[in-house]
Write a protein that holds these residues in place. Sequence first.
Motif, PDB file in Angstrom:
ATOM      1  N   LEU A   1      43.437   6.719  18.079  1.00  0.00           N
ATOM      2  CA  LEU A   1      44.758   6.827  17.457  1.00  0.00           C
ATOM      3  C   LEU A   1      44.659   6.214  16.067  1.00  0.00           C
ATOM      4  CD1 LEU A   1      47.494   7.853  18.663  1.00  0.00           C
ATOM      5  CD2 LEU A   1      48.101   5.451  18.999  1.00  0.00           C
ATOM      6  N   ASP A   2      45.126   6.945  15.042  1.00  0.00           N
ATOM      7  CA  ASP A   2      44.776   6.622  13.665  1.00  0.00           C
ATOM      8  C   ASP A   2      45.975   6.814  12.742  1.00  0.00           C
ATOM      9  OD1 ASP A   2      41.980   6.796  11.699  1.00  0.00           O
ATOM     10  OD2 ASP A   2      43.801   7.692  10.878  1.00  0.00           O
ATOM     11  N   ASN A   3      46.195   5.848  11.856  1.00  0.00           N
ATOM     12  CA  ASN A   3      47.177   5.960  10.776  1.00  0.00           C
ATOM     13  C   ASN A   3      46.535   6.800   9.681  1.00  0.00           C
ATOM     14  OD1 ASN A   3      48.492   5.538   8.318  1.00  0.00           O
ATOM     15  ND2 ASN A   3      48.403   3.307   8.416  1.00  0.00           N
ATOM     16  N   ASP A   4      47.006   8.019   9.546  1.00  0.00           N
ATOM     17  CA  ASP A   4      46.370   9.007   8.681  1.00  0.00           C
ATOM     18  C   ASP A   4      46.308   8.530   7.224  1.00  0.00           C
ATOM     19  OD1 ASP A   4      45.242  11.312   7.700  1.00  0.00           O
ATOM     20  OD2 ASP A   4      47.063  12.529   7.867  1.00  0.00           O
ATOM     21  N   GLY A   5      45.105   8.448   6.680  1.00  0.00           N
ATOM     22  CA  GLY A   5      44.930   8.132   5.271  1.00  0.00           C
ATOM     23  C   GLY A   5      45.181   6.685   4.899  1.00  0.00           C
ATOM     24  N   TRP A   6      45.128   5.776   5.886  1.00  0.00           N
ATOM     25  CA  TRP A   6      45.375   4.357   5.610  1.00  0.00           C
ATOM     26  C   TRP A   6      46.701   4.183   4.861  1.00  0.00           C
ATOM     27  CZ3 TRP A   6      41.900   0.173   6.639  1.00  0.00           C
ATOM     28  CH2 TRP A   6      40.674   0.550   7.204  1.00  0.00           C
ATOM     29  N   SER A   7      47.726   4.843   5.317  1.00  0.00           N
ATOM     30  CA  SER A   7      48.999   4.845   4.592  1.00  0.00           C
ATOM     31  C   SER A   7      49.853   3.630   4.934  1.00  0.00           C
ATOM     32  CB  SER A   7      49.776   6.121   4.928  1.00  0.00           C
ATOM     33  OG  SER A   7      51.060   6.077   4.347  1.00  0.00           O
ATOM     34  N   LYS A   8      50.616   3.184   3.946  1.00  0.00           N
ATOM     35  CA  LYS A   8      51.646   2.168   4.166  1.00  0.00           C
ATOM     36  C   LYS A   8      53.037   2.753   3.953  1.00  0.00           C
ATOM     37  CE  LYS A   8      49.081  -2.103   3.514  1.00  0.00           C
ATOM     38  NZ  LYS A   8      49.064  -3.455   2.907  1.00  0.00           N
TER      39      LYS A   8
ATOM     40  N   ASN B   1      52.009  10.619   9.269  1.00  0.00           N
ATOM     41  CA  ASN B   1      51.641  11.214  10.539  1.00  0.00           C
ATOM     42  C   ASN B   1      50.608  10.365  11.274  1.00  0.00           C
ATOM     43  OD1 ASN B   1      52.220  13.388  12.218  1.00  0.00           O
ATOM     44  ND2 ASN B   1      50.308  14.417  11.719  1.00  0.00           N
ATOM     45  N   ILE B   2      50.660  10.416  12.600  1.00  0.00           N
ATOM     46  CA  ILE B   2      49.656   9.788  13.445  1.00  0.00           C
ATOM     47  C   ILE B   2      48.717  10.883  13.958  1.00  0.00           C
ATOM     48  CG2 ILE B   2      49.220   8.417  15.516  1.00  0.00           C
ATOM     49  CD1 ILE B   2      50.564   6.892  13.185  1.00  0.00           C
ATOM     50  N   ILE B   3      47.420  10.649  13.808  1.00  0.00           N
ATOM     51  CA  ILE B   3      46.416  11.630  14.185  1.00  0.00           C
ATOM     52  C   ILE B   3      45.361  10.956  15.064  1.00  0.00           C
ATOM     53  CG2 ILE B   3      46.763  12.986  12.078  1.00  0.00           C
ATOM     54  CD1 ILE B   3      44.164  11.664  10.995  1.00  0.00           C
ATOM     55  N   GLN B   4      44.341  11.733  15.468  1.00  0.00           N
ATOM     56  CA  GLN B   4      43.161  11.145  16.084  1.00  0.00           C
ATOM     57  C   GLN B   4      41.973  11.290  15.130  1.00  0.00           C
ATOM     58  OE1 GLN B   4      42.130  13.171  19.745  1.00  0.00           O
ATOM     59  NE2 GLN B   4      41.320  14.950  18.679  1.00  0.00           N
ATOM     60  N   TRP B   5      41.047  10.296  15.191  1.00  0.00           N
ATOM     61  CA  TRP B   5      39.872  10.302  14.307  1.00  0.00           C
ATOM     62  C   TRP B   5      38.777   9.483  14.976  1.00  0.00           C
ATOM     63  CZ3 TRP B   5      40.078  13.262   9.957  1.00  0.00           C
ATOM     64  CH2 TRP B   5      38.963  13.224   9.103  1.00  0.00           C
ATOM     65  N   ASP B   6      37.546   9.769  14.568  1.00  0.00           N
ATOM     66  CA  ASP B   6      36.429   8.988  15.093  1.00  0.00           C
ATOM     67  C   ASP B   6      36.710   7.499  14.950  1.00  0.00           C
ATOM     68  OD1 ASP B   6      34.871  11.202  15.786  1.00  0.00           O
ATOM     69  OD2 ASP B   6      33.943  11.321  13.797  1.00  0.00           O
ATOM     70  N   LEU B   7      36.428   6.741  16.002  1.00  0.00           N
ATOM     71  CA  LEU B   7      36.671   5.303  15.977  1.00  0.00           C
ATOM     72  C   LEU B   7      35.695   4.636  15.020  1.00  0.00           C
ATOM     73  CD1 LEU B   7      38.220   2.882  17.158  1.00  0.00           C
ATOM     74  CD2 LEU B   7      36.460   2.746  18.935  1.00  0.00           C
TER      75      LEU B   7
END
Length: 608
Positions: free
Chosen positions: A199-206, A211-217
């Motif tokens: 579970l990943d905060n897309d683009g290191w956004s503040k 959007n919340i996405i999935q990405w390699d840990l």
Amino acid sequence: MTYFFFEKFCRKIFMTECISKRRKYFMKLSVKLLALCAGFASLVSVTACSDSFRVEGASDTVISRSALSGENGTVEVSGMSNGSLTVSYTSNPLYYARLFVSEGNGAGIVLANCDMNYSNGKYTYTLSHGTFVNGAKIYICVLINDGTEKCVPQGILASSTSWASIIYGNDSSSGGAASSDITSGGVYTIVNKGSGKSLDNDGWSKDQGTNIIQWDLGSNQSNQQWKIESTGDGYYSVSNIYSGFVLDVNDWSVNNGGNVQQYGYNRQANQQWKIEKLDDGTYRFLNRNSNLALDVSGGSLDNGANVQQWEWNGTNAQRWIVSSTGSVSSGTGSDGSGSGSSNSGYIMEGATDGNSVGGNGFSYVAYDNNFDTLVWSDEFEGNSLKSENWVYDTGAGGWGNSELETYTAGNNVKVANGVLDIEARADLTSARLKSAGKKQFQYGRIEARLKCSQGTGAWPAFWMLGNGSWPYCGEIDIMEHANYDGFVYETCHWNGNGSDTSSGYNHAWYGLTTNNNWYNNISNLDVSQWHTYSIEWTSTLIKFFVDNTQVMEIAIGSSAGPGLDAFNKPFYLLLNFAMGGQFTGIYNASAFNALPWHMYVDYVRVYQ
């Protein structure tokens, strides 16, 4: 007209008491009619009205507990084990509380019109059925009559699919809360079982709404780390360590495919999750508002795949591996709920960041009408209520308005992240703050910036009182809100025979609402968003404003009429969140919904 007649006929049959030798006959008849009304194609064996009924051969061994909330209240479903479940409804004694249950995967009605057992403030009923298996969708209605008949949590009796639904089982813990290996305040990675991606905060956004996405840990990436914190009632907020924002279902969606984003935490139901451990050691996350599961769209295995909500189906796309990072968050960059460190630098979304003004002064009087100097303010910086400004008004007894809450001395108040949070809870406790004996004001511009929860029975208020007996002392209601109204009230109260107590009691008042307002009509005011509510108070006139738009005024002073000279004396401030009572028209706590309720106060300021 035909359908209306048929529905009335159905209801008449449904309400036939399950008694004596006729009990089984009427039960079968009412169930068949209810199946027809709901449009079911098939009907299986129906549980008889009894304390408990068990179907031989049921094989599920999981237990769960869920709170189902809707517009008409909340029921609790527990003991989902071996084809059984228990439905509970907390209430004072009613004319009746009758349980209806439908197995929505095709079986149809399995229980109808059975009186629930009442004890110690709670109605309960336990039943079993062969269709209660892991993953089955079950619809539940508790038909109550407290003077008005309604389905709890929601819906209409003749349409079972309008009732609240729950997915049976899939929780190995007896309470249905998160497993004991999840610690409130702990920091975790959350990895999808199907894809192996985080579970990943897309683009290191503040930014809110990202959007919340999935990405390699990755290796110790804070945009993939999440603080899980208990709300205290079986649900959890899940906040991103990098941004401080929480998992949020966009636009309060209750539909499959509703998007999951990050957003500032306002303790709303669409931002809270039930975290349940499954029999394979993974977890499912069910949104409090929609009861839908956190889900990878299409079961994708790809980086960047969207995370959404979807009806629980038990696939790996909805199962999550929750692993501790070995740390516990102090609240840095956290959630705006009042938890965590006050030194985090995080200010609740939409609130302002300021320092309080004013010292040890007690009485503040304006000697001109310019109101251009900030003489006192509370900006609610730090992590505690300023005792030099406020005291708690405590107790119960209705407060002269048939209110249902008990005001506590601090248990329902938090100061953190730049705001004051007054919380009205399901246990019927709340808070009422006043500046009496600490600060008082005569004339000036007096304002507060705040936002409030909405709900049936909700009554937040920002107001002022004079010193002495009511109504002789005078009352200025700068902002009051009721239930789900799209407007607020501004009102003044006084004694129509005079401000001296010897004049004889004669309660007088004058007020307006912000809608249908001949000064400046404000339609569809959403009090759950930030607004500034204020008055400009001189020796002869009080003007009321919302976001600097005038919505009322009243002439005051002895020349304006008997008793109106009460407004030429010092007044003190009050902030409170009442529950039910005359103003809301709600006198039974069973009608309350969307609890807990909050009043968030950004600041209170006085200009003279």
